[in-house]
Design a protein around this motif. Structure first.
Motif, mmCIF file in Angstrom:
data_model
loop_
_atom_site.group_PDB
_atom_site.id
_atom_site.type_symbol
_atom_site.label_atom_id
_atom_site.label_comp_id
_atom_site.label_asym_id
_atom_site.label_seq_id
_atom_site.Cartn_x
_atom_site.Cartn_y
_atom_site.Cartn_z
ATOM 1 N N SER A 16 -0.633 0.915 4.761
ATOM 2 C CA SER A 16 -1.653 -0.016 5.063
ATOM 3 C C SER A 16 -2.334 0.268 6.297
ATOM 4 O O SER A 16 -3.001 -0.226 7.316
ATOM 5 C CB SER A 16 -1.465 -1.436 5.036
ATOM 6 O OG SER A 16 -1.033 -1.771 3.806
ATOM 7 N N ILE A 52 -12.692 -0.970 6.030
ATOM 8 C CA ILE A 52 -12.246 0.473 5.755
ATOM 9 C C ILE A 52 -13.731 1.238 5.466
ATOM 10 O O ILE A 52 -13.849 2.081 6.111
ATOM 11 C CB ILE A 52 -11.237 0.595 4.548
ATOM 12 C CG1 ILE A 52 -9.918 0.007 5.027
ATOM 13 C CG2 ILE A 52 -11.112 2.253 4.508
ATOM 14 C CD1 ILE A 52 -8.830 0.012 3.986
ATOM 15 N N CYS A 82 -7.241 5.732 2.570
ATOM 16 C CA CYS A 82 -7.252 4.524 1.690
ATOM 17 C C CYS A 82 -7.409 5.102 0.283
ATOM 18 O O CYS A 82 -8.252 5.852 -0.183
ATOM 19 C CB CYS A 82 -8.259 3.646 2.311
ATOM 20 S SG CYS A 82 -8.501 2.200 1.051
ATOM 21 N N SER A 84 -4.727 2.499 7.217
ATOM 22 C CA SER A 84 -6.244 2.495 6.836
ATOM 23 C C SER A 84 -6.817 1.122 7.216
ATOM 24 O O SER A 84 -7.660 1.030 8.082
ATOM 25 C CB SER A 84 -6.791 2.939 5.717
ATOM 26 O OG SER A 84 -6.388 4.302 5.597
ATOM 27 N N CYS A 143 0.779 -1.130 0.189
ATOM 28 C CA CYS A 143 -0.256 0.051 0.070
ATOM 29 C C CYS A 143 0.710 1.286 0.264
ATOM 30 O O CYS A 143 1.782 1.304 0.958
ATOM 31 C CB CYS A 143 -0.918 0.182 1.048
ATOM 32 S SG CYS A 143 -1.628 1.642 1.521
#
Length: 78
Positions: free
Chosen positions: A6, A66, A47, A8, A2
């Motif tokens: 990551s 999320i 995100c 989120s 990510c």
């Protein structure tokens, strides 16, 4: 995987986990607001919905956590 580390996904997993427990209900809104605001203060971005984090997550945390975090945060921000 990510671009935002990551954060989120893992923040959402903790918010979702505690928010689904009966004993987590009294602080649900304040917890969601505080955790998302702290994540932002630490410099993690939101995100991007690319889903790369879930593809490599060793715990198999789904992306819909999320969405639940965003829902809880928006409800708490009213």
């Amino acid at each position: 995987a990510c671009p935002n580390g990551s954060a989120s996904l893992f923040t959402a997993a903790k918010i979702t986990h505690l928010g689904l427990l009966p004993q987590g209900q009294p602080e649900r809104d304040s917890r969601a607001r505080a955790m998302v605001e702290q994540m932002d203060a630490e410099g993690f971005g939101g995100c991007t919905n690319t889903g790369e984090c879930t593809a490599v997550c060793p715990k198999g945390i789904p992306l819909d956590t999320i969405a639940r975090m965003n829902h809880d945060y928006l409800r708490a921000s009213r």
